[in-house]
Write a protein that holds these residues in place. Structure first.
Motif, PDB file in Angstrom:
ATOM      1  N   GLN A   1      71.228 -44.556  49.030  1.00  0.00           N
ATOM      2  CA  GLN A   1      70.788 -43.187  49.294  1.00  0.00           C
ATOM      3  C   GLN A   1      70.723 -42.417  47.997  1.00  0.00           C
ATOM      4  OE1 GLN A   1      73.266 -41.201  52.186  1.00  0.00           O
ATOM      5  NE2 GLN A   1      71.883 -41.699  53.843  1.00  0.00           N
ATOM      6  N   GLN A   2      69.709 -41.553  47.898  1.00  0.00           N
ATOM      7  CA  GLN A   2      69.559 -40.704  46.712  1.00  0.00           C
ATOM      8  C   GLN A   2      68.868 -39.421  47.118  1.00  0.00           C
ATOM      9  OE1 GLN A   2      66.695 -41.758  43.617  1.00  0.00           O
ATOM     10  NE2 GLN A   2      68.276 -41.492  42.077  1.00  0.00           N
ATOM     11  N   GLY A   3      69.280 -38.318  46.534  1.00  0.00           N
ATOM     12  CA  GLY A   3      68.635 -37.047  46.833  1.00  0.00           C
ATOM     13  C   GLY A   3      67.168 -37.060  46.429  1.00  0.00           C
ATOM     14  N   GLY A   4      66.326 -36.367  47.193  1.00  0.00           N
ATOM     15  CA  GLY A   4      64.901 -36.324  46.883  1.00  0.00           C
ATOM     16  C   GLY A   4      64.165 -35.361  47.784  1.00  0.00           C
ATOM     17  N   ARG A   5      62.848 -35.450  47.763  1.00  0.00           N
ATOM     18  CA  ARG A   5      61.995 -34.575  48.556  1.00  0.00           C
ATOM     19  C   ARG A   5      60.952 -35.389  49.306  1.00  0.00           C
ATOM     20  NH1 ARG A   5      62.161 -29.123  47.241  1.00  0.00           N
ATOM     21  NH2 ARG A   5      63.433 -28.600  45.413  1.00  0.00           N
ATOM     22  N   ASN A   6      60.551 -34.860  50.463  1.00  0.00           N
ATOM     23  CA  ASN A   6      59.432 -35.475  51.164  1.00  0.00           C
ATOM     24  C   ASN A   6      58.133 -34.828  50.706  1.00  0.00           C
ATOM     25  OD1 ASN A   6      59.117 -33.016  52.556  1.00  0.00           O
ATOM     26  ND2 ASN A   6      60.399 -33.706  54.259  1.00  0.00           N
ATOM     27  N   ARG A   7      57.009 -35.256  51.265  1.00  0.00           N
ATOM     28  CA  ARG A   7      55.716 -34.741  50.802  1.00  0.00           C
ATOM     29  C   ARG A   7      55.457 -33.313  51.240  1.00  0.00           C
ATOM     30  NH1 ARG A   7      51.588 -40.000  51.091  1.00  0.00           N
ATOM     31  NH2 ARG A   7      52.907 -41.338  49.773  1.00  0.00           N
ATOM     32  N   LYS A   8      56.306 -32.776  52.105  1.00  0.00           N
ATOM     33  CA  LYS A   8      56.213 -31.371  52.472  1.00  0.00           C
ATOM     34  C   LYS A   8      56.993 -30.488  51.509  1.00  0.00           C
ATOM     35  CE  LYS A   8      56.000 -32.575  57.411  1.00  0.00           C
ATOM     36  NZ  LYS A   8      56.712 -32.441  58.717  1.00  0.00           N
ATOM     37  N   GLY A   9      57.688 -31.116  50.571  1.00  0.00           N
ATOM     38  CA  GLY A   9      58.499 -30.368  49.613  1.00  0.00           C
ATOM     39  C   GLY A   9      59.904 -30.096  50.094  1.00  0.00           C
ATOM     40  N   GLU A  10      60.290 -30.655  51.223  1.00  0.00           N
ATOM     41  CA  GLU A  10      61.623 -30.424  51.779  1.00  0.00           C
ATOM     42  C   GLU A  10      62.622 -31.407  51.158  1.00  0.00           C
ATOM     43  OE1 GLU A  10      60.074 -29.118  56.250  1.00  0.00           O
ATOM     44  OE2 GLU A  10      60.529 -31.223  55.794  1.00  0.00           O
ATOM     45  N   THR A  11      63.821 -30.925  50.891  1.00  0.00           N
ATOM     46  CA  THR A  11      64.848 -31.779  50.304  1.00  0.00           C
ATOM     47  C   THR A  11      65.522 -32.623  51.373  1.00  0.00           C
ATOM     48  OG1 THR A  11      66.503 -30.021  50.501  1.00  0.00           O
ATOM     49  CG2 THR A  11      65.279 -30.161  48.430  1.00  0.00           C
TER      50      THR A  11
END
Length: 212
Positions: free
Chosen positions: A77-87
């Motif tokens: 697991q790693q922090g990131g964003r989806n294509r909607k810009g949500e974390t």
């Protein structure tokens, strides 16, 4: 002309030379980074390739690729964003491919819940090549010249997940010119401070004129 103190002058000269050398090195790194950015932009226009069997280096970054995950043998697991810009939390599958060598890493999507457990078990996948998570610190990476590992960001998310944001050229740091200017300024400031220190030393050593 007053005699310069030997040891302090040598120390300052070596320090200034080192700062100038670091500035020149940053300018060279800037040229390398500009060439790399051109390569990455070209990769984005190339047809999909098979994910490299030796998933290291930067020459394939931002290129479309396909791979086969025969079996998921672990998750990261790693922090990131989806294509909607949500974390959220990127779910990275560690896949067995049937070939010897390192496991295949595939980012199969972003979960908002950190306790989410993906149920994806593998299969054919297409996506974009990017760097895999790297535990090396910024300082450590300056001395560790091993190439970074690669992974695939899937075009389609696994069930229950949102598609991870695509790698973006704007995310590639290219601030070497600013670093070079900083090192040159540090060198200039060091020279100015040393000259002022010499002037103050000379003034202190000059005997005061006799009073009338």
């Amino acid at each position: 002309m007053p005699r310069l103190p030997l040891i302090p002058t040598i120390v300052v000269t070596l320090a200034v030379a080192a700062m100038i050398a670091l500035g020149i090195w940053q300018l060279q790194r800037r040229e390398e980074k500009n060439a790399a950015l051109i390569t990455y932009a070209q990769n984005m226009e190339k047809p999909a390739m098979a994910f490299p069997r030796l998933p290291v280096g930067d020459q394939y970054l931002f290129r479309k690729a396909s791979a086969m995950c025969l079996e998921v043998i672990g998750w990261q697991q790693q922090g990131g964003r989806n294509r909607k810009g949500e974390t959220g939390w990127r779910q990275i599958a560690q896949c067995r491919t049937g070939a010897e060598g390192p496991v295949l890493l595939i980012d199969v999507g972003v979960a908002k819940d950190p306790k989410f457990k993906p149920e994806w078990g593998g299969g054919p996948i297409t996506g974009t090549i990017t760097h895999a998570p790297d535990s090396r610190t910024l300082i450590g990476s300056l001395f560790d010249r091993r190439p970074k590992s690669l992974m695939l960001i899937a075009d389609l998310a696994a069930p229950g997940l949102e598609v991870t944001a695509k790698p973006d050229l704007s995310s590639v740091p290219n601030n070497h010119l600013a670093y070079a200017v900083q090192w040159f300024l540090f060198a200039l400031v060091a020279v100015v401070i040393y000259l002022l220190a010499l002037k103050w030393r000379e003034k202190k050593a000059t005997p005061a004129p006799p009073k009338a």
